[in-house]
Scaffold this motif. Structure first.
Motif, PDB file in Angstrom:
ATOM      1  N   GLU A 227       0.807  -1.216   0.000  1.00 39.34           N
ATOM      2  CA  GLU A 227       0.000   0.000   0.000  1.00 39.34           C
ATOM      3  C   GLU A 227       0.840   1.267   0.000  1.00 39.34           C
ATOM      4  O   GLU A 227       0.465   2.274  -0.585  1.00 39.34           O
ATOM      5  CB  GLU A 227      -0.961  -0.001   1.192  1.00 39.34           C
ATOM      6  N   THR A 231       0.583   3.947  -2.871  1.00 42.28           N
ATOM      7  CA  THR A 231       0.151   5.320  -2.577  1.00 42.28           C
ATOM      8  C   THR A 231       1.163   6.312  -3.147  1.00 42.28           C
ATOM      9  O   THR A 231       0.795   7.313  -3.771  1.00 42.28           O
ATOM     10  CB  THR A 231       0.039   5.545  -1.050  1.00 42.28           C
ATOM     11  N   ASN A 236      -5.080   5.751  -5.667  1.00 35.76           N
ATOM     12  CA  ASN A 236      -6.071   6.037  -4.642  1.00 35.76           C
ATOM     13  C   ASN A 236      -6.557   4.700  -4.080  1.00 35.76           C
ATOM     14  O   ASN A 236      -7.409   4.033  -4.658  1.00 35.76           O
ATOM     15  CB  ASN A 236      -7.230   6.819  -5.249  1.00 35.76           C
ATOM     16  N   ILE A 237      -5.960   4.316  -2.946  1.00 35.07           N
ATOM     17  CA  ILE A 237      -6.188   2.973  -2.409  1.00 35.07           C
ATOM     18  C   ILE A 237      -7.667   2.752  -2.099  1.00 35.07           C
ATOM     19  O   ILE A 237      -8.235   1.726  -2.449  1.00 35.07           O
ATOM     20  CB  ILE A 237      -5.356   2.751  -1.134  1.00 35.07           C
TER      21      ILE A 237
ATOM     22  N   ALA B  75      -2.426  13.291  -6.554  1.00 40.17           N
ATOM     23  CA  ALA B  75      -1.656  12.077  -6.264  1.00 40.17           C
ATOM     24  C   ALA B  75      -0.621  11.810  -7.360  1.00 40.17           C
ATOM     25  O   ALA B  75       0.516  11.432  -7.069  1.00 40.17           O
ATOM     26  CB  ALA B  75      -2.604  10.891  -6.109  1.00 40.17           C
TER      27      ALA B  75
END
Lengths: 341, 259
Positions: A227, A231, A236-237, B75
């Motif tokens: 994870e 990330t 977007n976990i 992100a």
């Protein structure tokens, strides 16, 4: 070099799917020649001949059901194995199929008896099975956030599955005989009970599930990095978790609704794919699992109807007979399960 | 001061909602510099670097990359700005092949189903050649020695191709030869326009390559400055206070007091 080997395998497996599909239609308690089968498909035999009825109403939907289950269960298993980072995760092992069973039992044994079963037989059961699968997935996800150890998670899943089965047992005790008989028939697990109208619904849901799975290939590969790395690579976990649960729930739920809980296919096939293709990338393992899953379910279905030539063995017995030793072998070979995951 | 500030940390507090570990941190890190985060076990080195890398939220204050707050980056923008090297092998699936690790790292910047380009493959090859790890490409993560694994994960960060690299304990579990190799590699990175922030227990080696040091001591005590200042102002014995070792300000060596 690797790519060539992969291509050869993909071609081989595709041919094998076709061969097994025709073999599955060819083999059955009533012997029908290949020639007659071709005549039925090309419309040269009238649809009211016994041969046509057997093939179009029984063998073809059964073979197509085997193909759909062969696509759906291994993909659900693969998604769960990557998602929970657990080599022995699978819809039947972590209680997801059991969750489906519980909700189907609730619908069949309670709500179903209030109304006519026809209303609920298709849509009600399939919805119940999908919701049941997703509920269990969310619960296991919650547990997985707290216990990182894969063996602990596994034991939790097994216990959870047993607890659900116990609830189903209690439900059965208090239900009417008619409803109970329908439910017991369902739990045997069968590819042959699926009618054409159910097959359409099943096909649509499985195709949606497979398309969703394909959109998750990139995310699944990133999840293999853990994870934190995922990330830091912009994944977007939370979003991908929801997508993966949705996909697994759809695929497991749909198949469980119409074929009952089918064991071992979901857990074993992704391992077979990894053994043959020797990579982890989901761009390879996902299509490979689909092709291998179809082949194996068709083989299981062929085996199920050969002995004695009259009755049909329950499909669950065949899949467990082939799947359990294979999983034992996988665990034996990777005594440290960490080597797989 | 000299170069332009790449990474500015103003009034930052790190830790957990129920436990503040470090507070009022003020660091300005120019581009192409090496920053060593040094301190004893459990003082917040990892927490600090994880906060910078966006893996856990800052409790207070702000982190600016190129004068823009970290929170304003998407992100994917973050993934293009900084990469991380986690301790050991991180949480990577042990059966993963090294080339799959590298491909997946590049795939994040592709659209759709993630077909990587020839440029990506060239970048991977170039970095593998410069780190001499081509022979590891077809190995699985569990088959690597600790030294090989560390090189592979630094290569992974380089393949992510970001101006900033955060490394958490890049030399843990390594013998002295492998440690030297990793420190030499880190030292060469500013020439490739990289800024490196790393945590380490290797005080002596870290001081030799770092342009800046962040020392973290007891009860959240911390100090940041150029390595030269940190040594000359006598901060090292202050932070690594022990009756067993002594630090030589001139040579930068640590020795046992009773030896």
């Amino acid at each position: 070099m690797n790519n060539q080997r992969h291509s050869v395998w993909f071609v081989l497996l595709s041919i094998l799917v076709l061969v097994l599909f025709f073999a599955d239609i060819l083999i059955g308690s009533v012997s029908i020649s290949l020639n007659e089968i071709i005549q039925v498909f090309t419309g040269q035999l009238p649809t009211d001949t016994p041969q046509s009825i057997i093939i179009l109403q029984s063998r073809l939907p059964k073979a197509l059901t085997a193909i759909l289950a062969g696509c759906a269960l291994p993909v659900a298993g693969l998604l769960m194995q990557t998602f929970f980072r657990n080599p022995v995760a699978g819809p039947d092992i972590l209680g997801v199929s059991a969750g489906s069973s519980l909700l189907v039992a609730l619908v069949m044994l309670t709500v179903g008896t209030w109304f006519s079963m026809d209303v609920f037989s298709n849509v009600g059961i399939i919805l119940a099975a999908i919701v049941g699968a997703m509920l269990v997935l969310f619960i296991i996800l919650g547990v997985a956030a707290r216990v990182r150890d894969s063996v602990t998670l596994l034991i939790f899943g097994l216990m959870f599955g047993m607890a659900i089965s116990a609830v189903v047992g209690v439900l059965q005790y208090y239900s009417s005989q008619g409803a109970l008989k329908l439910f017991i028939m369902w739990t045997f697990g069968s590819l042959s009970g699926v009618t054409w109208s159910q097959l359409y619904i099943l096909a649509v849901i499985v195709i949606i599930g497979l398309l969703l799975a394909v959109t998750q290939i990139k995310a699944l590969n990133l999840l293999l990095l853990g994870e934190q790395y995922a990330t830091s690579l912009g994944l977007n976990i939370r979003k991908s978790k929801i997508f993966i649960i949705l996909t697994t729930g759809l695929l497991t739920g749909a198949i469980t609704a119409f074929c009952g809980p089918i064991a071992f296919i979901g857990i074993a096939v992704p391992h077979l794919a990894r053994m043959i293709f020797k990579v982890n990338s989901h761009a390879i393992i996902l299509p490979a699992s689909v092709l291998l899953g179809i082949c194996i379910l068709l083989i299981c279905d062929i085996i199920a109807q050969t002995p004695g030539n009259d009755g049909v063995l329950p499909i669950n017995a065949i899949t467990a007979f082939m799947g359990a030793p294979f999983i034992i072998y996988i665990i034996w070979k990777n005594q440290h399960l960490k080597r797989v995951f | 001061m000299e170069a332009k500030t790449l990474l500015a940390i103003n009034g930052l507090s790190v830790g957990y909602p129920d436990k503040v570990i470090l507070k009022d941190m003020l660091l300005h890190i120019p581009a192409k510099s090496i920053v060593a985060v040094l301190g004893l076990n459990g003082k917040g080195k990892s927490t600090f670097i994880r906060t910078l890398a966006g893996l856990q939220p800052a409790l207070q204050g702000n982190i600016l990359f190129n004068e823009r707050p970290l929170s304003s980056y998407t992100a994917i923008e973050r993934a293009q700005l900084f990469s991380i090297v986690l301790p050991g092998r991180g949480d990577v699936v042990q059966g993963l092949l090294v080339h799959e690790l590298f491909h997946t790292t590049r795939v994040t910047f592709t659209n759709g189903f993630g077909k990587i380009t020839d440029d990506d493959i060239q970048l991977i090859n170039r970095i593998c050649t410069s780190l001499h790890i081509e022979h590891l490409l077809h190995k699985r993560i569990y088959q690597l020695s600790d030294g090989e694994a560390q090189l592979v994960f630094i290569a992974r960060a380089l393949i992510q191709d970001t101006p900033i690299i955060f490394m958490d304990e890049p030399t843990s579990y390594l013998d002295v030869v492998n440690k030297a190799e990793i420190f030499n590699l880190i030292q060469s990175l500013p020439q490739q326009n990289k800024t490196v922030v790393f945590t380490s227990h290797e005080l002596e080696l870290a001081l030799q390559i770092a342009d800046y040091c962040l020392l973290i001591g007891n009860e959240g005590k911390h100090v940041f400055g150029t390595t030269k200042t940190i040594i000359e102002q006598g901060y090292i014995p202050d932070f690594f206070n022990s009756k067993n070792v002594q630090f030589d300000r001139i040579t930068g060596r640590i020795s046992l007091k009773n030896a």
